[in-house]
Design a protein around this motif. Structure first.
Motif, short mmCIF file in Angstrom:
data_model
loop_
_atom_site.label_atom_id
_atom_site.label_comp_id
_atom_site.label_asym_id
_atom_site.label_seq_id
_atom_site.Cartn_x
_atom_site.Cartn_y
_atom_site.Cartn_z
N THR A 1 1.36 75.00 39.49
CA THR A 1 1.04 75.19 38.07
C THR A 1 0.36 76.53 37.87
O THR A 1 -0.10 77.18 38.82
N ILE A 2 0.27 76.97 36.62
CA ILE A 2 -0.25 78.29 36.29
C ILE A 2 -1.65 78.49 36.87
O ILE A 2 -2.49 77.59 36.84
N ASP A 3 -1.88 79.67 37.42
CA ASP A 3 -3.14 80.01 38.07
C ASP A 3 -4.13 80.52 37.04
O ASP A 3 -3.92 81.60 36.47
N LEU B 1 -0.03 78.11 27.23
CA LEU B 1 0.86 76.96 27.32
C LEU B 1 1.03 76.59 28.79
O LEU B 1 2.00 76.99 29.44
N PRO B 2 0.08 75.83 29.36
CA PRO B 2 0.22 75.40 30.76
C PRO B 2 1.26 74.29 30.89
O PRO B 2 1.46 73.50 29.96
N VAL C 1 -4.49 75.86 22.94
CA VAL C 1 -3.91 75.41 24.20
C VAL C 1 -2.93 74.27 23.90
O VAL C 1 -3.29 73.29 23.24
N ILE C 2 -1.71 74.42 24.39
CA ILE C 2 -0.67 73.41 24.22
C ILE C 2 -0.23 72.96 25.60
O ILE C 2 0.19 73.77 26.43
N GLU C 3 -0.33 71.67 25.87
CA GLU C 3 0.10 71.15 27.16
C GLU C 3 1.60 70.87 27.15
O GLU C 3 2.08 70.10 26.32
N ASP C 4 2.32 71.50 28.05
CA ASP C 4 3.70 71.10 28.29
C ASP C 4 3.64 69.96 29.31
O ASP C 4 3.56 70.18 30.52
N ALA C 5 3.64 68.74 28.78
CA ALA C 5 3.53 67.54 29.61
C ALA C 5 4.87 66.83 29.71
O ALA C 5 4.92 65.62 29.96
N CYS C 6 5.95 67.56 29.51
CA CYS C 6 7.29 66.95 29.46
C CYS C 6 7.65 66.20 30.73
O CYS C 6 8.44 65.26 30.70
N GLN C 7 7.06 66.60 31.87
CA GLN C 7 7.37 65.95 33.15
C GLN C 7 6.23 65.05 33.62
O GLN C 7 6.23 64.63 34.78
N ALA C 8 5.29 64.73 32.76
CA ALA C 8 4.05 64.16 33.29
C ALA C 8 3.49 62.98 32.50
O ALA C 8 2.27 62.79 32.46
N PHE C 9 4.33 62.15 31.90
CA PHE C 9 3.80 61.02 31.15
C PHE C 9 3.14 60.03 32.11
O PHE C 9 3.78 59.47 32.98
N GLY C 10 1.84 59.83 31.92
CA GLY C 10 1.09 58.93 32.79
C GLY C 10 0.21 59.64 33.79
O GLY C 10 -0.63 59.00 34.45
N ALA C 11 0.36 60.96 33.94
CA ALA C 11 -0.48 61.71 34.86
C ALA C 11 -1.90 61.82 34.31
O ALA C 11 -2.11 61.83 33.09
#
Length: 368
Positions: free
Chosen positions: A110-112, A128-129, A153-163
């Motif tokens: 993930t982004i540093d 946008l992390p 800040v906008i979370e791109d959580a498209c791959q992470a539902f439940g994380a």
């Protein structure tokens, strides 16, 4: 062939419930933005821990509408990762802004945060992390930088539902979280779908207006919007899947632990790292392979499917040639694009299949 993901098995496991739910929708006559969508929005908001959730047509639109609702547009800059699916940067470009890339870390992919500050200019409006492959980005550090510079800040959580990040669900850690319900996602439907989670009521209202042609009242349009409405049928399916997502994610975690334990002492194959302060839900399980092409070919010969995520970093895509980036600008991301190899990971992977995969990977490592 052992598939990378098995949607047929997933459907079979809940087939009766889905067919009943779909039939109910067909009989209801409500097909778009009906009671099932409202129920899904309420339940997702409750689960994520935000005050609101707005269902949209897909994950890309979730990003795009959120950016536009925040007032980000022509001439603005948004800092994001070069190592993610194209839609992350595409949404930024579509609102007229410019994606500015910062390199990723070698452990979480993930982004540093340490690379973000140097990218901030007077034109920067947001960060946008991406919570990549099911693991959260370093949100405390990112939010601190954003607060210092007055950035969204906008979370791109498209791959992470439940994380989870430090016990908090992704999608609740910033101004907004964007999720995809594409069929292969941990929480997916039988087509496209997406949702935005936020506790900013004003932002939610803007996204609701944008998703329906810029209108709150039929045939009266306050702004130029989009057609990005979630179908009732998809909402009904997602409500069924939502009942199982905890078990499915737990199953992924168990499979991942078995993989990681088995691969921890290999020489040319290196398992992904899960940070101790977050819950990885393993949308994908990606190995670092010293000789990826040979590894993929070997596993194929053993009837094991693999996938490459992602073979070309965003800054090297033809679509972004005009931004002036070149090979070597983001060495961590570029190294990952040359080494990562996804192996089968889904809740319906049988243990005997996993044993076969582990044996093949170990044999491959010994031969290299």
């Amino acid at each position: 062939m052992i598939p990378l993901i098995n949607l047929k098995k997933q459907f079979t496991a809940i087939e009766k419930d889905i067919l009943t739910a779909v039939t109910d929708v067909l009989r209801s006559g409500n097909y778009i933005l009906g009671p099932k969508v409202l129920e899904l929005e309420r339940k997702v908001a409750s689960r994520i821990g935000t005050d609101d959730a707005v269902a949209v047509g897909n994950g890309t639109d979730a990003l795009l509408l959120t950016l536009e609702a925040l007032g980000i547009g022509k001439g603005d800059e948004v800092i994001t990762s070069p190592f993610t699916f194209f839609a992350t940067a595409e949404a930024i470009t579509r609102v007229g802004a410019v994606p500015v890339f910062a390199d990723v870390t070698s452990d979480s992919f993930t982004i540093d945060p340490e690379k973000i500050s140097a990218k901030i200019t007077p034109r920067t409006k947001a960060i946008l992390p991406v919570h990549l492959f099911g693991q959260a980005a370093d949100m405390d550090e990112i939010n601190a930088i954003a607060k210092q510079h007055d950035l969204a800040v906008i979370e791109d959580a498209c791959q992470a539902f439940g994380a989870l990040y430090k016990g908090m669900p992704v999608g609740s850690l910033a101004d907004a979280g964007c999720f995809s319900f594409f069929p292969t996602k941990n929480l997916g439907t039988l087509g496209d779908g997406g949702i935005v989670t936020t506790s900013d009521k004003r932002l939610a209202a803007k996204i609701r207006k944008l998703r329906a042609h810029g209108s709150n009242r039929k045939y009266y349009h306050d702004t130029i919007g989009y057609n990005s409405r979630l179908d009732e049928m998809h909402a009904a399916i997602l409500l069924i899947c939502l009942q199982h997502i905890e078990d499915w994610n737990n199953r992924r975690a168990k499979l991942a632990k078995t993989y990681t334990d088995a691969f921890s002492t290999l020489h040319t194959i290196h398992p992904p790292q899960s940070k101790s302060d977050r819950t990885h839900i393993y949308h994908l399980y990606c190995l670092k392979a010293d000789n990826r092409d040979e590894a993929a070919a070997f596993l194929k010969d053993h009837n094991i499917s693999t996938g490459i995520y992602y073979p070309c970093c965003l800054h090297l895509q033809s679509a972004y040639q005009g931004l002036g980036y070149s090979q070597g600008d983001f060495p961590e991301a570029e190294q990952l694009s040359n080494r990562l190899l996804a192996i089968p990971m889904h809740p319906f992977l049988e243990y005997h299949e996993q044993r076969k995969i582990i044996a093949a990977v170990k044999e491959m490592d010994e031969r290299q």
